[in-house]
Design a protein around this motif. Structure first.
Motif, PDB file in Angstrom:
ATOM      1  N   SER A 161     -13.539  -2.876  65.747  1.00 24.65           N
ATOM      2  CA  SER A 161     -14.695  -3.294  66.546  1.00 24.65           C
ATOM      3  C   SER A 161     -15.039  -4.757  66.280  1.00 24.65           C
ATOM      4  O   SER A 161     -15.319  -5.124  65.130  1.00 24.65           O
ATOM      5  N   PRO A 162     -15.044  -5.594  67.339  1.00 16.25           N
ATOM      6  CA  PRO A 162     -15.384  -7.009  67.153  1.00 16.25           C
ATOM      7  C   PRO A 162     -16.778  -7.228  66.561  1.00 16.25           C
ATOM      8  O   PRO A 162     -17.023  -8.233  65.912  1.00 16.25           O
ATOM      9  N   LEU A 212      -7.440  -7.236  73.870  1.00 15.74           N
ATOM     10  CA  LEU A 212      -8.781  -7.085  73.305  1.00 15.74           C
ATOM     11  C   LEU A 212      -9.661  -8.270  73.698  1.00 15.74           C
ATOM     12  O   LEU A 212     -10.820  -8.095  74.083  1.00 15.74           O
ATOM     13  N   LEU A 213      -9.107  -9.480  73.635  1.00 19.20           N
ATOM     14  CA  LEU A 213      -9.852 -10.664  74.055  1.00 19.20           C
ATOM     15  C   LEU A 213     -10.174 -10.595  75.547  1.00 19.20           C
ATOM     16  O   LEU A 213     -11.298 -10.886  75.955  1.00 19.20           O
ATOM     17  N   ALA A 256     -13.843 -13.045  67.217  1.00 16.68           N
ATOM     18  CA  ALA A 256     -14.854 -13.087  66.156  1.00 16.68           C
ATOM     19  C   ALA A 256     -15.833 -14.239  66.385  1.00 16.68           C
ATOM     20  O   ALA A 256     -17.049 -14.083  66.195  1.00 16.68           O
ATOM     21  N   ASP A 257     -15.307 -15.390  66.811  1.00 12.25           N
ATOM     22  CA  ASP A 257     -16.182 -16.545  67.079  1.00 12.25           C
ATOM     23  C   ASP A 257     -17.124 -16.267  68.255  1.00 12.25           C
ATOM     24  O   ASP A 257     -18.313 -16.581  68.187  1.00 12.25           O
ATOM     25  N   LEU A 258     -16.587 -15.697  69.325  1.00 11.38           N
ATOM     26  CA  LEU A 258     -17.445 -15.360  70.473  1.00 11.38           C
ATOM     27  C   LEU A 258     -18.500 -14.337  70.074  1.00 11.38           C
ATOM     28  O   LEU A 258     -19.662 -14.448  70.466  1.00 11.38           O
ATOM     29  N   PHE A 302     -14.103  -6.683  60.986  1.00 15.22           N
ATOM     30  CA  PHE A 302     -13.165  -6.836  62.101  1.00 15.22           C
ATOM     31  C   PHE A 302     -11.857  -7.499  61.660  1.00 15.22           C
ATOM     32  O   PHE A 302     -10.768  -6.996  61.933  1.00 15.22           O
ATOM     33  N   ALA A 303     -11.950  -8.612  60.960  1.00 15.11           N
ATOM     34  CA  ALA A 303     -10.751  -9.345  60.524  1.00 15.11           C
ATOM     35  C   ALA A 303      -9.904  -8.496  59.587  1.00 15.11           C
ATOM     36  O   ALA A 303      -8.680  -8.457  59.716  1.00 15.11           O
TER      37      ALA A 303
END
Length: 172
Positions: A43-44, A85-86, A161-163, A49-50
């Motif tokens: 899950s983002p 996923l993105l 992750a950044d978004l 997540f990472a």
């Protein structure tokens, strides 16, 4: 061929079928990286997540062991799923940005969708050229395509992750 068991009953022989199903040691068995990689389980919005993505990749790479073809398959599948996923995350972000704009037309919130699109369009070439650059420094090594796939997957997951960090709150 019929056989007679200990009770004197006639039993059909399935030896031939069993022989076809038996796989000899060293025989080629189809390897499907998708059987080992499932980034959809990560899950983002999770803080882990990472680590989840890293563990998912490792589950495939560990099975691939020293088989270069399996390893490349793992890396390509890892990137394919990261990219999907993105894309899924991005679609949700665009839908939410459109919804925000409808409610705040003419305010500072207008233009959010276009800003998101510009950001994504600018990011894609950065990801791709960064990964191409990384491989060009090691051009003599084999597995360059797998290295590009791994790099793109890693940067793609970082983008998610950044978004999530920057706009995730607004997407809920």
């Amino acid at each position: 061929m019929d056989l007679v068991n200990d009770q004197g009953e006639t039993v059909k022989s399935y030896f031939l079928a069993a022989a076809f199903l038996w796989i000899a040691p060293g025989a080629v068995v189809a390897f499907e990286a998708g059987d080992y990689i499932d980034l959809g389980s990560c899950s983002p919005s999770s803080q882990s997540f990472a680590q989840c993505a890293k563990d998912v990749r490792a589950s495939c790479v560990d099975v691939a062991a020293d088989n270069a073809q399996y390893y490349r398959s793992c890396e390509h599948e890892f990137f394919r799923q990261a990219d999907q996923l993105l894309n899924d995350y991005y679609k949700i972000a665009v839908i939410k940005a459109k919804a925000v704009e409808r409610g705040f037309d003419g305010t500072a919130y207008s233009g959010q969708e276009e800003l998101l699109r510009q950001s994504q369009r600018a990011w894609l070439p950065v990801r791709d050229t960064t990964c191409d650059l990384a491989v060009s420094f090691g051009a003599l090594m084999s597995g360059a395509a797998a290295k590009v796939s791994h790099c793109k997957a890693r940067l793609t997951l970082q983008r998610i992750a950044d978004l999530e960090k920057e706009i995730g709150f607004y997407l809920k």
